[in-house]
Design an enzyme around this catalytic site. Sequence first.
Site, PDB file in Angstrom:
ATOM      1  N   ASP A 111     -36.434 -17.229 -47.652  1.00 41.41           N
ATOM      2  CA  ASP A 111     -36.673 -16.244 -48.727  1.00 41.41           C
ATOM      3  C   ASP A 111     -38.078 -16.423 -49.289  1.00 41.41           C
ATOM      4  OD1 ASP A 111     -33.991 -15.291 -48.585  1.00 41.41           O
ATOM      5  OD2 ASP A 111     -33.907 -15.043 -50.764  1.00 41.41           O
TER       6      ASP A 111
ATOM      7  N   ASP B 200     -39.379 -30.319 -50.740  1.00 42.52           N
ATOM      8  CA  ASP B 200     -40.134 -29.897 -51.931  1.00 42.52           C
ATOM      9  C   ASP B 200     -41.606 -29.673 -51.575  1.00 42.52           C
ATOM     10  OD1 ASP B 200     -40.132 -32.646 -51.470  1.00 42.52           O
ATOM     11  OD2 ASP B 200     -39.945 -33.227 -53.569  1.00 42.52           O
TER      12      ASP B 200
HETATM   13 MG   LIG Z   1     -30.345 -16.230 -48.234  1.00 44.81          MG
END
Ligand SMILES: [Mg+2]
Length: 381
Positions: free
Chosen positions: A268, A240
Amino acid sequence: MLMAASSSSMQVITTKRRYNITLLPGDGIGPEVISVAKNVLNLAASVEGIEFKFNEKLTGGAALDATGVPLPEETLAAAKQSDAVLLGAIGGYKWDKNEKHLKPETGLLQLREGLEVFANLRPTSVLPQLVDASTLKKEVAEGVNLMVVRELTGGIYFGKPRGFGTNENGEEIGFNTEVYAAYEIDRIARIAFETARKRSGKLCSVDKANVLEASMFWRKRVIAIAEEYPDVELSHMYVDNAAMQLIRNPKQFDTIVTNNIFGDILSDEASMITGSIGMLPSASLGASGPGLFEPIHGSAPDIAGQDKANPLATILSAAMLLKYGLGEVKAAERIELAVLDTLNRGFRTGDIYSAGNKLVGCKEIGEEVLKSVDTKTPASV
Ligand SMILES: [Mg+2]
Ligand SMILES: NC(=O)C1=CN([C@@H]2O[C@H](COP(=O)(O)OP(=O)(O)OC[C@H]3O[C@@H](n4cnc5c(N)ncnc54)[C@H](O)[C@@H]3O)[C@@H](O)[C@H]2O)C=CC1
Ligand SMILES: CC(C)CC(=O)C(=O)O
């Protein structure tokens, strides 16, 4: 190169390097970006005296529709027999409602497992030409150059038990298991330490060891393997916090090693530092056998069939195929330079467009990269 003796003189015979490449276009924008990347790969290779035989096979939703399974045996066999595999992307709205495990994405997991490509390298660097495209402020984004080393064939995407069922109250449930064996952590940790050693010597292991036993074990094994690499500076971070630090100050990272799901998500996220997910390539490697090379993005059904996809992530994956898969470094550099040259000449797909540049589609930027491959040599850019 072979040296052959003749009666009168020593003759130099140059042997053409020949490779078999399995192409898996897949679904959505997959076929669009693969078509462009194949041409770039072919040209860069031929300029460097390499010959490719391409073998295109079905996978994902396209395979499901045609054969009833997302990874036909024939596709996996062809992939295993080839020298390297280049994949577009898999999945789409059409198959979202498929029952249970009959998803196109299952085929991708089966392919990674079948090829035993446990190490997924996802380089993330902010190109000087694209600083304006970054989601982050110029001073935060400029110069970012990090490598996410993601474990790819273990963890929650593969762990058993998994499935659907009912709980003690008779309510429906779905469940998955995060599980890692020592050998799986050890081998990816070694790849990450080796990678960090070749880069700036800093490795950050990302886990959730404050909550998950599988992560506590991950950390324990990474610390054990660190003894083999006293020259690499190892740190640990909870996932996190890592998600936040990547945006706050990405330059604090050099090499990140993490499990399958955290690596999927963090890469991503990291792509937005570089400007777009359409820019990020990847190499998936095992201990032996062919590597699997693919952009980190998915099949982008929202833009599929519109010639809007950015093919640069796939083109750069083709460069990784040459470098990591075949050891053809010069041809790989030719592609990397061609991408930079195309960006220098101002060509941009919509996802990386900023004012003053030339907005083009997938095919046209591919044509421009081809021109650069043809005209630019490593010394001329
Ligand atoms: Mg992916
Ligand atoms: N390796 C693979 O084959 C992967 C497949 N998927 C599958 O792809 C399908 C769509 O998934 P999403 O979550 O929407 O992720 P996605 O990565 O396909 O798309 C996310 C967003 O990024 C954009 N985008 C992605 N690639 C782009 C490119 N090359 N150029 C410009 N824009 C691009 C899309 O238009 C979309 O707005 C799903 O079925 C998913 O399971 C998702 C990730 C990886
Ligand atoms: C589609 C999934 C199987 C994986 C994924 O999102 C990825 O590898 O980036």
